[in-house]
Design a protein around this motif. Structure first.
Motif, PDB file in Angstrom:
ATOM      1  N   ARG A 236       3.344   0.885 -19.422  1.00  0.00           N
ATOM      2  CA  ARG A 236       2.618   0.828 -17.647  1.00  0.00           C
ATOM      3  C   ARG A 236       3.225   0.410 -16.686  1.00  0.00           C
ATOM      4  NH1 ARG A 236      -0.404  -4.026 -20.484  1.00  0.00           N
ATOM      5  NH2 ARG A 236       0.973  -4.742 -20.642  1.00  0.00           N
ATOM      6  N   PHE A 239       4.238   2.971 -13.418  1.00  0.00           N
ATOM      7  CA  PHE A 239       3.709   2.725 -11.784  1.00  0.00           C
ATOM      8  C   PHE A 239       4.098   1.848 -10.812  1.00  0.00           C
ATOM      9  CE2 PHE A 239      -0.079   2.967  -8.811  1.00  0.00           C
ATOM     10  CZ  PHE A 239       0.059   4.198  -8.443  1.00  0.00           C
ATOM     11  N   SER A 240       3.814   0.322 -11.248  1.00  0.00           N
ATOM     12  CA  SER A 240       3.994  -0.313 -10.180  1.00  0.00           C
ATOM     13  C   SER A 240       5.744  -0.189  -9.858  1.00  0.00           C
ATOM     14  CB  SER A 240       3.879  -1.707 -10.959  1.00  0.00           C
ATOM     15  OG  SER A 240       2.433  -1.784 -12.124  1.00  0.00           O
ATOM     16  N   THR A 243       6.057   2.342  -7.031  1.00  0.00           N
ATOM     17  CA  THR A 243       5.294   2.086  -5.817  1.00  0.00           C
ATOM     18  C   THR A 243       7.036   0.627  -5.238  1.00  0.00           C
ATOM     19  OG1 THR A 243       3.425   2.422  -6.505  1.00  0.00           O
ATOM     20  CG2 THR A 243       3.373   1.093  -4.484  1.00  0.00           C
ATOM     21  N   LEU A 284      -2.000  -4.880  -6.095  1.00  0.00           N
ATOM     22  CA  LEU A 284      -1.196  -3.607  -6.957  1.00  0.00           C
ATOM     23  C   LEU A 284      -1.408  -4.076  -8.528  1.00  0.00           C
ATOM     24  CD1 LEU A 284      -0.235  -0.535  -6.442  1.00  0.00           C
ATOM     25  CD2 LEU A 284       1.625  -1.708  -6.517  1.00  0.00           C
ATOM     26  N   THR A 287      -4.210  -4.382 -10.393  1.00  0.00           N
ATOM     27  CA  THR A 287      -5.092  -2.856 -10.377  1.00  0.00           C
ATOM     28  C   THR A 287      -4.631  -2.090 -10.962  1.00  0.00           C
ATOM     29  OG1 THR A 287      -5.540  -3.589  -7.943  1.00  0.00           O
ATOM     30  CG2 THR A 287      -6.263  -1.396  -8.535  1.00  0.00           C
ATOM     31  N   SER A 288      -3.209  -1.780 -11.038  1.00  0.00           N
ATOM     32  CA  SER A 288      -3.046  -0.148 -11.708  1.00  0.00           C
ATOM     33  C   SER A 288      -2.611  -0.358 -13.282  1.00  0.00           C
ATOM     34  CB  SER A 288      -1.446  -0.664 -11.196  1.00  0.00           C
ATOM     35  OG  SER A 288      -0.431  -0.229 -12.195  1.00  0.00           O
ATOM     36  N   GLN A 292      -4.978   2.002 -15.336  1.00  0.00           N
ATOM     37  CA  GLN A 292      -4.224   1.983 -16.647  1.00  0.00           C
ATOM     38  C   GLN A 292      -5.095   2.243 -18.336  1.00  0.00           C
ATOM     39  OE1 GLN A 292      -0.268   2.362 -16.662  1.00  0.00           O
ATOM     40  NE2 GLN A 292      -0.360   1.709 -15.006  1.00  0.00           N
TER      41      GLN A 292
END
Ligand SMILES: Cc1cc2nc3c(=O)[nH]c(=O)nc-3n(C[C@H](O)[C@H](O)[C@H](O)COP(=O)(O)O)c2cc1C
Length: 326
Positions: A236, A239-240, A243, A284, A287-288, A292
């Motif tokens: 998980r 993605f963070s 970015t 972020l 939220t991400s 997810q």
């Protein structure tokens, strides 16, 4: 003349261990892992302690901490004090413990991997990486792998230990530790860093490495640390991290152009950046994670792929752990 004294055959395996740690955490972990190797007369262990010519402070001031990010993210190597290596050593195994700085290998480790002497020593050699960090190490390991590939070394195992506290709590406990030196828990928050139990439990990796080395398995039968729960990937965070890496790259470029580390020209840009960074962390990351969680049924396959990819080469399974419990 036969004196009747049996001559010791001397070590049959030579291991190089790299060492750098600010709080002593990574050194304590490394010591646990290499203790079984050091205790065995058939294995010679050489420890290379990295000393940046301009030491990084601990605890960090707020400015010096942020100011380390452009060079870390862009892997600009700081100057190191001369290494004890000569360049013609022939190691059987290299153990490379490292901490993550701004989603990249810490600067002293980057400096080592880019050092011409290290590149000569590493060529063709099997390397075991050992990561101890807060919990975001995926991008750093990708970068480290490219540095190892550049040096012609072979990654055969990867051990990862991350802070056991809840993800969002570590965004508070780790900076507090790094900026004040205070590691203990407070206001219901957990202590920062690894637990003593995590560090003690890492002895099993040393026992398995010793067995692998004495059976010459490092040459053509790696990994040596499979089945020992060496890596747990939290896909998980991928993605963070992606970015974050992108933003570090862009802002880092701006800051590198603005001036040298420590220069006043960086101050206004860093102030702007820190506002952006805090905004990213508080918006972020949650939220991400929330998106997810909602999309998990559709993303399961993709997340499993990320997990499998980053678990390589040592894996997360634990079926051999009991063998090395002592
Ligand atoms: C400048 C700096 C940046 C860091 N960035 C990260 C990071 O991006 N991801 C992470 O998981 N940990 C990060 N950490 C935590 C370190 O990886 C490590 O856990 C901590 O600094 C203790 O390491 P030590 O053995 O050198 O004392 C950072 C630490 C420092 C000092």
């Amino acid at each position: 003349m036969n004196t009747g004294i049996l001559k010791s055959p001397g070590p049959i395996k030579k291991v190089l261990v790299i060492q750098y740690s600010q709080t002593g955490q990574l050194t304590a972990l490394t010591e646990q892992i290499i203790a079984p190797l050091k205790a065995d007369p058939r294995i010679a262990v050489q420890v290379e302690a990295l000393v940046p010519l301009k030491p990084f402070p601990f605890p960090w001031s707020f400015f010096s901490f942020l100011d380390a990010f452009p060079e870390s993210a862009h892997m600009v190597p700081p100057a190191l004090a001369p290494l004890s290596l000569k360049g013609d050593e022939d190691f059987d195994l290299v153990i490379l413990p490292y901490q993550v700085w701004f989603l990249a290998p810490s600067q002293p480790i980057t400096a080592f991997l880019k050092h011409p002497l290290a590149q000569r020593v590493l060529r063709g050699k099997p390397v075991v990486t050992v990561i101890a960090c807060r919990n975001m190490w995926l991008s750093a390991q990708e970068k480290l792998k490219s540095l190892l590939a550049g040096a012609g070394a072979r990654l055969i195992d990867n051990v990862v230990l991350t802070d056991p506290g809840p993800l969002l709590a570590t965004f508070i406990t780790t900076p507090r530790w790094l900026l004040s030196g205070k590691k203990a828990g407070f206001w219901g928050m957990p202590a920062a860093g690894l637990t003593d139990a995590q560090i003690r439990g890492s002895r099993r990796y040393g026992l398995a490495l010793r067995e692998g080395l004495l059976n010459h398995r490092e040459k053509d039968n790696p990994p040596l640390l499979a089945g020992l729960g060496a890596v747990q990937v939290d896909p998980r965070l991928y993605f963070s991290e992606k970015t974050g890496t992108r933003s570090f790259f862009v802002w880092g470029k701006l800051l590198l152009a603005a001036g040298q580390p420590g220069s006043w020209q960086r101050v206004p840009l860093l102030a702007l950046y820190v506002a952006f960074l805090i905004m990213m962390i508080v918006t972020l990351v949650p939220t991400s994670l929330a998106v997810q969680a909602l999309l998990r049924p559709f993303m399961r396959q993709w997340l499993s792929k990320i997990e499998a990819q980053f678990e390589q080469p040592s894996g997360s399974s634990t079926e051999r752990s009991h063998i090395y419990e002592d």
